[in-house]
Design a protein around this motif. Structure first.
Motif, PDB file in Angstrom:
ATOM      1  N   ILE A 263      42.444  21.484  20.276  1.00  0.00           N
ATOM      2  CA  ILE A 263      41.541  22.712  20.567  1.00  0.00           C
ATOM      3  C   ILE A 263      42.350  23.706  20.945  1.00  0.00           C
ATOM      4  N   PRO A 264      42.462  24.928  20.608  1.00  0.00           N
ATOM      5  CA  PRO A 264      43.293  25.920  21.234  1.00  0.00           C
ATOM      6  C   PRO A 264      42.500  26.751  22.450  1.00  0.00           C
ATOM      7  N   TYR A 265      42.319  25.869  23.477  1.00  0.00           N
ATOM      8  CA  TYR A 265      41.271  26.507  24.698  1.00  0.00           C
ATOM      9  C   TYR A 265      42.145  27.667  25.204  1.00  0.00           C
ATOM     10  N   ASN A 266      43.312  27.624  25.231  1.00  0.00           N
ATOM     11  CA  ASN A 266      43.978  28.761  26.056  1.00  0.00           C
ATOM     12  C   ASN A 266      43.970  30.112  25.367  1.00  0.00           C
ATOM     13  N   SER A 267      43.892  29.830  24.182  1.00  0.00           N
ATOM     14  CA  SER A 267      43.718  31.293  23.244  1.00  0.00           C
ATOM     15  C   SER A 267      42.275  31.700  23.517  1.00  0.00           C
ATOM     16  N   TRP A 268      41.500  30.765  23.624  1.00  0.00           N
ATOM     17  CA  TRP A 268      39.614  31.070  23.768  1.00  0.00           C
ATOM     18  C   TRP A 268      39.703  31.671  25.092  1.00  0.00           C
ATOM     19  N   GLY A 269      40.612  31.345  26.028  1.00  0.00           N
ATOM     20  CA  GLY A 269      40.582  31.755  27.473  1.00  0.00           C
ATOM     21  C   GLY A 269      40.819  33.015  27.666  1.00  0.00           C
ATOM     22  N   ASP A 270      42.086  33.292  26.861  1.00  0.00           N
ATOM     23  CA  ASP A 270      42.679  34.666  26.610  1.00  0.00           C
ATOM     24  C   ASP A 270      41.751  35.676  26.195  1.00  0.00           C
ATOM     25  N   ARG A 271      40.952  35.509  25.153  1.00  0.00           N
ATOM     26  CA  ARG A 271      40.073  36.251  24.465  1.00  0.00           C
ATOM     27  C   ARG A 271      39.052  36.395  25.434  1.00  0.00           C
ATOM     28  N   PHE A 272      38.390  35.433  26.014  1.00  0.00           N
ATOM     29  CA  PHE A 272      37.391  35.598  27.131  1.00  0.00           C
ATOM     30  C   PHE A 272      37.836  36.715  28.144  1.00  0.00           C
ATOM     31  N   ALA A 273      38.943  36.426  28.727  1.00  0.00           N
ATOM     32  CA  ALA A 273      39.352  37.389  29.617  1.00  0.00           C
ATOM     33  C   ALA A 273      39.518  38.826  29.073  1.00  0.00           C
ATOM     34  N   GLN A 274      40.023  38.883  27.966  1.00  0.00           N
ATOM     35  CA  GLN A 274      40.155  40.242  27.401  1.00  0.00           C
ATOM     36  C   GLN A 274      38.779  40.692  27.051  1.00  0.00           C
ATOM     37  N   LEU A 275      37.707  40.165  26.718  1.00  0.00           N
ATOM     38  CA  LEU A 275      36.516  40.762  26.480  1.00  0.00           C
ATOM     39  C   LEU A 275      35.936  41.214  27.574  1.00  0.00           C
ATOM     40  N   LEU A 276      36.343  40.586  28.699  1.00  0.00           N
ATOM     41  CA  LEU A 276      35.994  41.385  30.093  1.00  0.00           C
ATOM     42  C   LEU A 276      36.599  42.563  30.307  1.00  0.00           C
ATOM     43  N   GLY A 277      37.771  42.951  29.504  1.00  0.00           N
ATOM     44  CA  GLY A 277      38.473  44.113  29.863  1.00  0.00           C
ATOM     45  C   GLY A 277      39.608  43.814  30.943  1.00  0.00           C
ATOM     46  N   LEU A 278      39.902  42.547  31.044  1.00  0.00           N
ATOM     47  CA  LEU A 278      41.061  42.278  32.044  1.00  0.00           C
ATOM     48  C   LEU A 278      42.601  42.247  31.119  1.00  0.00           C
ATOM     49  N   LYS A 279      43.449  42.873  31.986  1.00  0.00           N
ATOM     50  CA  LYS A 279      44.729  42.878  31.632  1.00  0.00           C
ATOM     51  C   LYS A 279      45.654  41.524  31.841  1.00  0.00           C
ATOM     52  N   PRO A 280      46.182  41.216  30.711  1.00  0.00           N
ATOM     53  CA  PRO A 280      46.997  39.978  30.798  1.00  0.00           C
ATOM     54  C   PRO A 280      48.040  40.076  31.967  1.00  0.00           C
ATOM     55  N   GLY A 281      48.293  39.011  32.479  1.00  0.00           N
ATOM     56  CA  GLY A 281      49.200  39.036  33.581  1.00  0.00           C
ATOM     57  C   GLY A 281      48.731  39.135  35.037  1.00  0.00           C
ATOM     58  N   THR A 282      47.639  39.626  34.870  1.00  0.00           N
ATOM     59  CA  THR A 282      46.936  39.858  36.243  1.00  0.00           C
ATOM     60  C   THR A 282      46.296  38.675  36.899  1.00  0.00           C
ATOM     61  N   LEU A 283      46.101  38.953  38.165  1.00  0.00           N
ATOM     62  CA  LEU A 283      45.575  37.579  38.803  1.00  0.00           C
ATOM     63  C   LEU A 283      44.015  37.475  38.368  1.00  0.00           C
ATOM     64  N   SER A 284      43.476  38.527  38.026  1.00  0.00           N
ATOM     65  CA  SER A 284      41.957  38.408  37.763  1.00  0.00           C
ATOM     66  C   SER A 284      41.835  37.708  36.287  1.00  0.00           C
ATOM     67  N   PHE A 285      42.788  38.170  35.555  1.00  0.00           N
ATOM     68  CA  PHE A 285      43.099  37.817  34.182  1.00  0.00           C
ATOM     69  C   PHE A 285      43.195  36.195  34.092  1.00  0.00           C
ATOM     70  N   LYS A 286      43.977  35.736  35.077  1.00  0.00           N
ATOM     71  CA  LYS A 286      44.457  34.256  34.965  1.00  0.00           C
ATOM     72  C   LYS A 286      43.151  33.574  35.593  1.00  0.00           C
ATOM     73  N   LEU A 287      42.436  33.974  36.450  1.00  0.00           N
ATOM     74  CA  LEU A 287      41.524  33.308  37.057  1.00  0.00           C
ATOM     75  C   LEU A 287      40.369  33.210  36.287  1.00  0.00           C
ATOM     76  N   VAL A 288      39.942  34.032  35.258  1.00  0.00           N
ATOM     77  CA  VAL A 288      38.905  34.067  34.393  1.00  0.00           C
ATOM     78  C   VAL A 288      39.331  33.388  33.069  1.00  0.00           C
ATOM     79  N   GLN A 289      40.760  33.661  32.675  1.00  0.00           N
ATOM     80  CA  GLN A 289      41.177  32.909  31.691  1.00  0.00           C
ATOM     81  C   GLN A 289      41.128  31.250  31.729  1.00  0.00           C
ATOM     82  N   ALA A 290      41.261  30.896  33.014  1.00  0.00           N
ATOM     83  CA  ALA A 290      41.320  29.295  33.197  1.00  0.00           C
ATOM     84  C   ALA A 290      39.780  28.771  33.139  1.00  0.00           C
ATOM     85  N   ILE A 291      38.821  29.631  32.948  1.00  0.00           N
ATOM     86  CA  ILE A 291      37.514  28.976  33.021  1.00  0.00           C
ATOM     87  C   ILE A 291      37.138  28.160  31.712  1.00  0.00           C
TER      88      ILE A 291
END
Length: 162
Positions: A58-86
């Motif tokens: 299951i490619p859950y990391n890429s799904w988490g990346d897309r979820f964080a990007q859908l929320l307009g968060l920038k990769p590499g930021t703390l907020s991106f990492k916090l949301v991506q891990a959900i």
């Protein structure tokens, strides 16, 4: 050694080991099981296996990346990492909770067969949120340890997204 060929595989293996241990301790404490080597090892091995196998398919990391990007968060930021891990935490926690509780209920001769399904549903619904929070927090520790280990073994990768 096959793990040396892939940075992500090392992270996944370490993630499964660390998450397995943290979650096994959490299960023992939350569900008030006896803290014995046998119980700890059984749960640790079970959770390790579930996390490792689910991570293979299951490619859950890429799904988490897309979820964080859908929320307009920038990769590499703390907020991106916090949301991506959900997303990864939710997926791994769901598999762990369903399988571990099912195994401990359906193969327990002390629980009458007529109430096993309801006991499993009750246990799953009781434990899911508690273990989601624990696994979410533990995932940051596990990924950090995995990344450090992979970097020591392979060196810093040119580019990667975790």
């Amino acid at each position: 050694m096959f793990l040396k060929s892939h940075f992500g595989t090392i992270i996944t293996a370490i993630l499964a080991l660390v998450m397995g241990f943290i979650m096994a301790i959490a299960v023992i404490l939350v569900d008030q099981l006896g803290l014995t080597w046998t119980v700890l090892f059984k749960l640790w091995a079970e959770i390790f296996f579930i996390v490792f196998v689910v991570s293979l398919f299951i490619p859950y990391n890429s799904w988490g990346d897309r979820f964080a990007q859908l929320l307009g968060l920038k990769p590499g930021t703390l907020s991106f990492k916090l949301v991506q891990a959900i997303i990864p935490s939710a997926i791994l926690n769901t598999f762990n909770t369903l399988i571990c509780s099912g195994q401990s209920i359906f193969y327990n001769a002390e629980i009458p067969q007529s109430i096993r399904m309801q006991t499993w549903i009750n246990g799953w619904t009781h434990d899911w949120l508690i273990f989601f929070i624990i696994s979410y927090l533990a995932s940051f520790v596990a990924v950090w340890v995995g990344t450090k280990t992979a970097t020591v073994i392979l060196g810093k990768p040119a580019s990667r997204s975790i």
